[in-house]
Design a protein around this motif. Sequence first.
Motif, PDB file in Angstrom:
ATOM      1  N   ALA A 328      37.728  57.419  45.330  1.00 24.95           N
ATOM      2  CA  ALA A 328      36.670  58.262  44.775  1.00 24.95           C
ATOM      3  C   ALA A 328      36.319  57.842  43.350  1.00 24.95           C
ATOM      4  O   ALA A 328      35.143  57.863  42.951  1.00 24.95           O
ATOM      5  CB  ALA A 328      37.099  59.728  44.807  1.00 24.95           C
ATOM      6  N   LEU A 329      37.328  57.435  42.571  1.00 20.22           N
ATOM      7  CA  LEU A 329      37.076  56.947  41.218  1.00 20.22           C
ATOM      8  C   LEU A 329      36.236  55.669  41.240  1.00 20.22           C
ATOM      9  O   LEU A 329      35.305  55.490  40.445  1.00 20.22           O
ATOM     10  CB  LEU A 329      38.398  56.677  40.500  1.00 20.22           C
ATOM     11  CG  LEU A 329      39.071  57.822  39.774  1.00 20.22           C
ATOM     12  CD1 LEU A 329      40.419  57.373  39.233  1.00 20.22           C
ATOM     13  CD2 LEU A 329      38.192  58.335  38.635  1.00 20.22           C
ATOM     14  N   VAL A 330      36.588  54.759  42.141  1.00 19.15           N
ATOM     15  CA  VAL A 330      35.867  53.489  42.231  1.00 19.15           C
ATOM     16  C   VAL A 330      34.380  53.733  42.484  1.00 19.15           C
ATOM     17  O   VAL A 330      33.502  53.066  41.908  1.00 19.15           O
ATOM     18  CB  VAL A 330      36.477  52.597  43.328  1.00 19.15           C
ATOM     19  CG1 VAL A 330      35.613  51.363  43.573  1.00 19.15           C
ATOM     20  CG2 VAL A 330      37.891  52.175  42.950  1.00 19.15           C
ATOM     21  N   GLU A 331      34.089  54.708  43.336  1.00 22.69           N
ATOM     22  CA  GLU A 331      32.690  54.990  43.671  1.00 22.69           C
ATOM     23  C   GLU A 331      31.907  55.524  42.476  1.00 22.69           C
ATOM     24  O   GLU A 331      30.686  55.368  42.406  1.00 22.69           O
ATOM     25  CB  GLU A 331      32.631  55.992  44.828  1.00 22.69           C
ATOM     26  CG  GLU A 331      33.132  55.426  46.152  1.00 22.69           C
ATOM     27  CD  GLU A 331      33.175  56.471  47.248  1.00 22.69           C
ATOM     28  OE1 GLU A 331      32.817  57.643  46.962  1.00 22.69           O
ATOM     29  OE2 GLU A 331      33.564  56.128  48.383  1.00 22.69           O
ATOM     30  N   ARG A 332      32.600  56.144  41.525  1.00 20.26           N
ATOM     31  CA  ARG A 332      31.912  56.766  40.390  1.00 20.26           C
ATOM     32  C   ARG A 332      31.860  55.872  39.154  1.00 20.26           C
ATOM     33  O   ARG A 332      31.145  56.204  38.200  1.00 20.26           O
ATOM     34  CB  ARG A 332      32.599  58.090  40.022  1.00 20.26           C
ATOM     35  CG  ARG A 332      32.311  59.220  41.005  1.00 20.26           C
ATOM     36  CD  ARG A 332      32.892  60.527  40.500  1.00 20.26           C
ATOM     37  NE  ARG A 332      32.477  61.640  41.330  1.00 20.26           N
ATOM     38  CZ  ARG A 332      31.397  62.388  41.122  1.00 20.26           C
ATOM     39  NH1 ARG A 332      30.613  62.117  40.072  1.00 20.26           N
ATOM     40  NH2 ARG A 332      31.093  63.389  41.918  1.00 20.26           N
ATOM     41  N   LEU A 333      32.598  54.800  39.145  1.00 24.91           N
ATOM     42  CA  LEU A 333      32.667  53.975  37.950  1.00 24.91           C
ATOM     43  C   LEU A 333      31.761  52.756  38.068  1.00 24.91           C
ATOM     44  O   LEU A 333      31.715  52.107  39.126  1.00 24.91           O
ATOM     45  CB  LEU A 333      34.107  53.514  37.715  1.00 24.91           C
ATOM     46  CG  LEU A 333      35.062  54.600  37.204  1.00 24.91           C
ATOM     47  CD1 LEU A 333      36.511  54.143  37.335  1.00 24.91           C
ATOM     48  CD2 LEU A 333      34.749  54.948  35.742  1.00 24.91           C
ATOM     49  N   PRO A 334      31.041  52.422  37.002  1.00 23.50           N
ATOM     50  CA  PRO A 334      30.199  51.215  37.049  1.00 23.50           C
ATOM     51  C   PRO A 334      31.060  49.966  36.995  1.00 23.50           C
ATOM     52  O   PRO A 334      32.183  49.976  36.485  1.00 23.50           O
ATOM     53  CB  PRO A 334      29.344  51.357  35.789  1.00 23.50           C
ATOM     54  CG  PRO A 334      30.196  52.161  34.844  1.00 23.50           C
ATOM     55  CD  PRO A 334      30.971  53.125  35.708  1.00 23.50           C
ATOM     56  N   ALA A 335      30.521  48.890  37.517  1.00 20.33           N
ATOM     57  CA  ALA A 335      31.241  47.624  37.468  1.00 20.33           C
ATOM     58  C   ALA A 335      31.268  47.109  36.036  1.00 20.33           C
ATOM     59  O   ALA A 335      30.265  47.142  35.327  1.00 20.33           O
ATOM     60  CB  ALA A 335      30.580  46.604  38.389  1.00 20.33           C
ATOM     61  N   ALA A 336      32.416  46.633  35.606  1.00 18.81           N
ATOM     62  CA  ALA A 336      32.564  46.101  34.256  1.00 18.81           C
ATOM     63  C   ALA A 336      32.346  44.604  34.267  1.00 18.81           C
ATOM     64  O   ALA A 336      32.244  43.964  35.322  1.00 18.81           O
ATOM     65  CB  ALA A 336      33.954  46.433  33.716  1.00 18.81           C
ATOM     66  N   GLY A 337      32.310  44.026  33.074  1.00 17.20           N
ATOM     67  CA  GLY A 337      32.210  42.582  32.967  1.00 17.20           C
ATOM     68  C   GLY A 337      33.512  41.919  33.359  1.00 17.20           C
ATOM     69  O   GLY A 337      34.499  42.569  33.692  1.00 17.20           O
ATOM     70  N   ALA A 338      33.522  40.622  33.333  1.00 21.28           N
ATOM     71  CA  ALA A 338      34.717  39.869  33.714  1.00 21.28           C
ATOM     72  C   ALA A 338      35.865  40.206  32.767  1.00 21.28           C
ATOM     73  O   ALA A 338      35.690  40.215  31.547  1.00 21.28           O
ATOM     74  CB  ALA A 338      34.432  38.379  33.678  1.00 21.28           C
ATOM     75  N   PRO A 339      37.040  40.508  33.308  1.00 18.93           N
ATOM     76  CA  PRO A 339      38.176  40.829  32.446  1.00 18.93           C
ATOM     77  C   PRO A 339      38.705  39.597  31.736  1.00 18.93           C
ATOM     78  O   PRO A 339      38.498  38.464  32.179  1.00 18.93           O
ATOM     79  CB  PRO A 339      39.215  41.373  33.439  1.00 18.93           C
ATOM     80  CG  PRO A 339      38.889  40.686  34.724  1.00 18.93           C
ATOM     81  CD  PRO A 339      37.380  40.538  34.730  1.00 18.93           C
ATOM     82  N   VAL A 340      39.373  39.842  30.629  1.00 21.73           N
ATOM     83  CA  VAL A 340      40.034  38.758  29.908  1.00 21.73           C
ATOM     84  C   VAL A 340      41.412  38.558  30.522  1.00 21.73           C
ATOM     85  O   VAL A 340      42.232  39.484  30.521  1.00 21.73           O
ATOM     86  CB  VAL A 340      40.158  39.075  28.410  1.00 21.73           C
ATOM     87  CG1 VAL A 340      40.904  37.957  27.694  1.00 21.73           C
ATOM     88  CG2 VAL A 340      38.779  39.291  27.808  1.00 21.73           C
ATOM     89  N   PRO A 341      41.693  37.396  31.095  1.00 25.22           N
ATOM     90  CA  PRO A 341      43.007  37.211  31.730  1.00 25.22           C
ATOM     91  C   PRO A 341      44.114  37.190  30.698  1.00 25.22           C
ATOM     92  O   PRO A 341      43.933  36.794  29.559  1.00 25.22           O
ATOM     93  CB  PRO A 341      42.871  35.855  32.432  1.00 25.22           C
ATOM     94  CG  PRO A 341      41.803  35.140  31.673  1.00 25.22           C
ATOM     95  CD  PRO A 341      40.853  36.193  31.200  1.00 25.22           C
ATOM     96  N   ALA A 342      45.270  37.656  31.137  1.00 29.07           N
ATOM     97  CA  ALA A 342      46.437  37.657  30.264  1.00 29.07           C
ATOM     98  C   ALA A 342      46.986  36.249  30.155  1.00 29.07           C
ATOM     99  O   ALA A 342      47.048  35.520  31.149  1.00 29.07           O
ATOM    100  CB  ALA A 342      47.514  38.589  30.807  1.00 29.07           C
ATOM    101  N   PRO A 343      47.374  35.837  28.966  1.00 21.62           N
ATOM    102  CA  PRO A 343      48.034  34.527  28.861  1.00 21.62           C
ATOM    103  C   PRO A 343      49.373  34.559  29.580  1.00 21.62           C
ATOM    104  O   PRO A 343      50.077  35.561  29.545  1.00 21.62           O
ATOM    105  CB  PRO A 343      48.218  34.355  27.352  1.00 21.62           C
ATOM    106  CG  PRO A 343      48.231  35.738  26.803  1.00 21.62           C
ATOM    107  CD  PRO A 343      47.310  36.538  27.686  1.00 21.62           C
ATOM    108  N   HIS A 344      49.676  33.497  30.272  1.00 23.44           N
ATOM    109  CA  HIS A 344      50.942  33.473  31.012  1.00 23.44           C
ATOM    110  C   HIS A 344      51.601  32.126  30.812  1.00 23.44           C
ATOM    111  O   HIS A 344      51.041  31.094  31.167  1.00 23.44           O
ATOM    112  CB  HIS A 344      50.719  33.717  32.498  1.00 23.44           C
ATOM    113  CG  HIS A 344      51.997  33.693  33.287  1.00 23.44           C
ATOM    114  ND1 HIS A 344      52.887  34.742  33.279  1.00 23.44           N
ATOM    115  CD2 HIS A 344      52.532  32.735  34.078  1.00 23.44           C
ATOM    116  CE1 HIS A 344      53.927  34.424  34.041  1.00 23.44           C
ATOM    117  NE2 HIS A 344      53.733  33.221  34.527  1.00 23.44           N
TER     118      HIS A 344
END
Length: 535
Positions: A328-344
């Motif tokens: 239900a949360l996914v349906e209400r939230l707008p799509a965000a930009g590309a996430p910043v990947p964590a350095p590994h």
Amino acid sequence: MRTVRESILDVLRARGITTVFGNPGSTELPMLKRFPEDFRYVLGLQEAVVVGMADGFALASRTTSLVNLHTGPGTGNAMGAILNARANRTPMVVTAGQQVRAMLTMEALLSNPQATLLPQPAVKWAYEPPRPADAPAALARAVQIAETPPHGPVFLSLPMDDFDAELTEQEDRAGQAAAARRITHAAAPDAATVAGLADRISRARSAVLVVGDDVDASGAWDAVLALAERTGLPVWAAPVSARVSFPRSHPQFRGDLAPAIGPLGRQLEGHDLVVVIGAPVFRYYPYIPGAHLPEGTELVLLTRDAEEAARAPVGDAVVADLALTVRALVERLPAAGAPVPAPHEQVRFPEAADGTLTPLAALTAIAQGAPENTLWVNESPSNVPQFHEATRIGTPDSYLFSAGGGLGFGAAAAVGAQLGAPHRPVVCVIGDGSIHYAVQALWTAAAYKVPVTFVVLSNAKYAILHWFAQLEHAQGAPGLDIPGLDVTAVADGYGVRTHRAQGAGELTKLVRDAAAQQDGPVLIDVPVTTELPSL
């Protein structure tokens, strides 16, 4: 007229419970006599092992397991494992025999005078039917309670003379009607609650997700992954997680939160909203004081467990089905930009001067030999970070660890998990100290030809206790080293094929070969160096 035994067996059939994990005593024989061919009895040589096997079986198969113990002594022997099952939220029905009713008042030998008190508070419900005729309906009720979120073990004390008692047709029908009931647990939050939480996430300057065991256990893995990818939020694993609930190689994954108040609070600095899904807030040990959350940070917990919501020291909570809530949360939230990947950066530790493998080198070799669809069971507590570094688990239902903090889960749970998921290879990574808490599980694995691959990381000490001794300024405490163990000799005595790996290449091949066969268990002993964890 039908007997209580016949009615009870039909209750179990109706609920799909036809595997019994047990260690029988004289008070259990009336239940087990003329054991039906459509049931399977799995014998363990000690009661804690019996419960541990049932624990792994239920978790791997996503079913309710059945345990049969020997009155008070058997229940007492099993208590540590029952506590682990409660912490693991395992749906499990624990039955124990009881002396005949005619001799309970005089407390004859093998009477359990306080049968319903002995297993508490480790169980959700404890009961001894007041009449023989009530036993089938009581068993049906026990299954329903075990399967009600939060799942957990329940206990039934069954007097041994009840099983041959005859039932009237009406009494028999009552038990079967109770077993036929189906209860759906899917409480969804109201729309206003979902909208409010979605708004908080959208308005947050820097929100973060924390995922816990119940994401995997409740089937919310895909929904949480979709939420993370839609929002682009970083994702942490809750401290001391007993399951993997988010792909550990995912670019948004940040690692594990520390299991201590002060360090954990510092890890969350820079975030103004923490959304915890399917985890307690939080599982702490050892005690390192500090702020639960950074100044100005808010927290919201999504959980199926009302008690878990009530005992959280900080934040708001929503008690509802996790998958329904997150979708239900996914349906209400707008799509965000590309996430910043964590350095590994993958850290590599060389072999010690004598050729002994470091824990990470050993675990990397094990992971390279294990099949892609491996179900991992881990009970090497000092090497958990290295385990996750090496395996990078990325699929649901692929990792089991005890949430209870006590040893004795791993070896037994691995046997049960293999029985519960026979289509998957099970690899159990376990310390040389841990395995001896439930070493009798090796006999069951050999006797029933259960093809578990046991890999023992041997350093001749309780390494996790050496770490705690540092944290607690308790250096010099006795009993932390365990020299002289020969786990291969012990396993040989139980009928298990054994090997001692001499290097990474040999270890990888031994794991690959063991996981590919179906002829029974294999134990691989691997000498390793000791590396203590850090916060």
